[in-house]
Motif scaffolding. Structure first.
Motif, PDB file in Angstrom:
ATOM      1  N   UNK A  77      48.876 -19.041   4.668  1.00  0.00           N
ATOM      2  CA  UNK A  77      48.029 -20.095   5.241  1.00  0.00           C
ATOM      3  C   UNK A  77      46.625 -20.059   4.639  1.00  0.00           C
ATOM      4  N   UNK A  78      46.079 -18.867   4.483  1.00  0.00           N
ATOM      5  CA  UNK A  78      44.759 -18.727   3.844  1.00  0.00           C
ATOM      6  C   UNK A  78      44.828 -19.264   2.415  1.00  0.00           C
ATOM      7  N   UNK A  79      45.854 -18.873   1.667  1.00  0.00           N
ATOM      8  CA  UNK A  79      46.006 -19.336   0.286  1.00  0.00           C
ATOM      9  C   UNK A  79      46.149 -20.841   0.198  1.00  0.00           C
ATOM     10  N   UNK A  80      46.930 -21.417   1.085  1.00  0.00           N
ATOM     11  CA  UNK A  80      47.140 -22.863   1.098  1.00  0.00           C
ATOM     12  C   UNK A  80      45.849 -23.604   1.445  1.00  0.00           C
ATOM     13  N   UNK A  81      45.121 -23.098   2.433  1.00  0.00           N
ATOM     14  CA  UNK A  81      43.846 -23.723   2.795  1.00  0.00           C
ATOM     15  C   UNK A  81      42.855 -23.670   1.632  1.00  0.00           C
ATOM     16  N   UNK A  82      42.843 -22.561   0.900  1.00  0.00           N
ATOM     17  CA  UNK A  82      41.957 -22.457  -0.256  1.00  0.00           C
ATOM     18  C   UNK A  82      42.383 -23.409  -1.369  1.00  0.00           C
ATOM     19  N   UNK A  83      43.678 -23.561  -1.562  1.00  0.00           N
ATOM     20  CA  UNK A  83      44.183 -24.504  -2.572  1.00  0.00           C
ATOM     21  C   UNK A  83      43.700 -25.924  -2.252  1.00  0.00           C
ATOM     22  N   UNK A  84      43.760 -26.303  -0.987  1.00  0.00           N
ATOM     23  CA  UNK A  84      43.269 -27.626  -0.576  1.00  0.00           C
ATOM     24  C   UNK A  84      41.757 -27.739  -0.790  1.00  0.00           C
ATOM     25  N   UNK A  85      41.049 -26.637  -0.569  1.00  0.00           N
ATOM     26  CA  UNK A  85      39.604 -26.636  -0.784  1.00  0.00           C
ATOM     27  C   UNK A  85      39.283 -26.847  -2.269  1.00  0.00           C
ATOM     28  N   UNK A  86      40.030 -26.190  -3.152  1.00  0.00           N
ATOM     29  CA  UNK A  86      39.835 -26.379  -4.591  1.00  0.00           C
ATOM     30  C   UNK A  86      40.077 -27.845  -4.964  1.00  0.00           C
ATOM     31  N   UNK A  87      41.117 -28.436  -4.384  1.00  0.00           N
ATOM     32  CA  UNK A  87      41.386 -29.859  -4.635  1.00  0.00           C
ATOM     33  C   UNK A  87      40.179 -30.711  -4.213  1.00  0.00           C
ATOM     34  N   UNK A  88      39.585 -30.394  -3.070  1.00  0.00           N
ATOM     35  CA  UNK A  88      38.430 -31.172  -2.612  1.00  0.00           C
ATOM     36  C   UNK A  88      37.255 -31.026  -3.582  1.00  0.00           C
ATOM     37  N   UNK A  89      37.071 -29.834  -4.156  1.00  0.00           N
ATOM     38  CA  UNK A  89      36.000 -29.645  -5.144  1.00  0.00           C
ATOM     39  C   UNK A  89      36.250 -30.495  -6.384  1.00  0.00           C
ATOM     40  N   UNK A  90      37.502 -30.590  -6.798  1.00  0.00           N
ATOM     41  CA  UNK A  90      37.859 -31.423  -7.949  1.00  0.00           C
ATOM     42  C   UNK A  90      37.611 -32.897  -7.642  1.00  0.00           C
ATOM     43  N   UNK A  91      38.032 -33.333  -6.464  1.00  0.00           N
ATOM     44  CA  UNK A  91      37.866 -34.737  -6.081  1.00  0.00           C
ATOM     45  C   UNK A  91      36.398 -35.127  -5.963  1.00  0.00           C
ATOM     46  N   UNK A  92      35.543 -34.187  -5.566  1.00  0.00           N
ATOM     47  CA  UNK A  92      34.109 -34.452  -5.454  1.00  0.00           C
ATOM     48  C   UNK A  92      33.395 -34.348  -6.796  1.00  0.00           C
ATOM     49  N   UNK A  93      34.109 -33.880  -7.821  1.00  0.00           N
ATOM     50  CA  UNK A  93      33.499 -33.730  -9.140  1.00  0.00           C
ATOM     51  C   UNK A  93      32.702 -32.444  -9.307  1.00  0.00           C
ATOM     52  N   UNK A  94      32.870 -31.486  -8.378  1.00  0.00           N
ATOM     53  CA  UNK A  94      32.133 -30.230  -8.475  1.00  0.00           C
ATOM     54  C   UNK A  94      32.767 -29.278  -9.481  1.00  0.00           C
ATOM     55  N   UNK A  95      34.053 -29.465  -9.756  1.00  0.00           N
ATOM     56  CA  UNK A  95      34.736 -28.776 -10.844  1.00  0.00           C
ATOM     57  C   UNK A  95      35.488 -29.842 -11.630  1.00  0.00           C
ATOM     58  N   UNK A  96      35.913 -29.497 -12.825  1.00  0.00           N
ATOM     59  CA  UNK A  96      36.660 -30.442 -13.653  1.00  0.00           C
ATOM     60  C   UNK A  96      37.773 -29.690 -14.361  1.00  0.00           C
ATOM     61  N   UNK A  97      38.727 -30.440 -14.889  1.00  0.00           N
ATOM     62  CA  UNK A  97      39.802 -29.819 -15.649  1.00  0.00           C
ATOM     63  C   UNK A  97      39.242 -29.216 -16.936  1.00  0.00           C
ATOM     64  N   UNK A  98      39.746 -28.065 -17.291  1.00  0.00           N
ATOM     65  CA  UNK A  98      39.416 -27.414 -18.550  1.00  0.00           C
ATOM     66  C   UNK A  98      40.401 -27.940 -19.591  1.00  0.00           C
ATOM     67  N   UNK A  99      39.982 -28.903 -20.384  1.00  0.00           N
ATOM     68  CA  UNK A  99      40.875 -29.537 -21.343  1.00  0.00           C
ATOM     69  C   UNK A  99      41.251 -28.602 -22.493  1.00  0.00           C
ATOM     70  N   UNK A 100      40.574 -27.456 -22.600  1.00  0.00           N
ATOM     71  CA  UNK A 100      40.909 -26.453 -23.609  1.00  0.00           C
ATOM     72  C   UNK A 100      41.906 -25.426 -23.087  1.00  0.00           C
ATOM     73  N   UNK A 101      42.273 -25.547 -21.837  1.00  0.00           N
ATOM     74  CA  UNK A 101      43.208 -24.598 -21.231  1.00  0.00           C
ATOM     75  C   UNK A 101      44.590 -24.748 -21.850  1.00  0.00           C
ATOM     76  N   UNK A 102      45.305 -23.644 -21.899  1.00  0.00           N
ATOM     77  CA  UNK A 102      46.682 -23.714 -22.409  1.00  0.00           C
ATOM     78  C   UNK A 102      47.606 -24.374 -21.393  1.00  0.00           C
ATOM     79  N   UNK A 103      47.115 -24.552 -20.165  1.00  0.00           N
ATOM     80  CA  UNK A 103      47.890 -25.182 -19.093  1.00  0.00           C
ATOM     81  C   UNK A 103      47.192 -26.468 -18.695  1.00  0.00           C
TER      82      UNK A 103
END
Length: 119
Positions: A77-103
């Motif tokens: 549950x903690x892990x899932x809640x954090x995953x949703x939090x990371x998604x919210x950071x992406x949606x707000x533009x506080x983080x972005x995709x690393x286009x140089x990532x191998x994934x």
């Protein structure tokens, strides 16, 4: 909790272990310490402020569940809640995709691309 059993929660971008990291870099099961691994595949671009936000959210979630038994379910549950939090950071533009990532699977939605048009 059985000392030899490692409880863990693994999502795409968050890994939480009921363990400590020893001097050799190995996980040692613990029922007293949780270890957090954020974005193990480096799928996102992070700055120190956004990383600290995730760590603070982790601390809040751990504190909120401090009076319950450490179980597989509670850790997930903690892990899932954090995953949703990371998604919210992406949606707000506080983080972005690393286009140089191998994934580059854009598991949290397609990257936002500016059209470059002036209003």
């Amino acid at each position: 909790m059985d000392k030899s059993m490692l409880l863990k929660s693994t999502t795409r971008h968050i890994r939480v272990f009921a363990a400590e990291i020893n001097q050799g870099g190995e996980l040692v099961p613990s029922n007293q310490v949780l270890t957090l691994d954020i974005d193990p595949d480096n799928e996102f671009n992070w700055n120190e402020d956004t990383l600290q936000k995730v760590y603070r959210k982790f601390d809040e979630l751990v504190e909120a569940s401090s009076n319950v038994e450490l179980t597989d379910y509670n850790l997930r549950r903690i892990g899932s809640d954090l995953e949703h939090y990371v998604r919210s950071l992406l949606q707000k533009g506080e983080i972005s995709y690393n286009l140089s990532s191998s994934v580059n699977n854009y598991s949290m939605g397609l990257p936002q691309v500016s059209s470059g048009k002036a209003l």
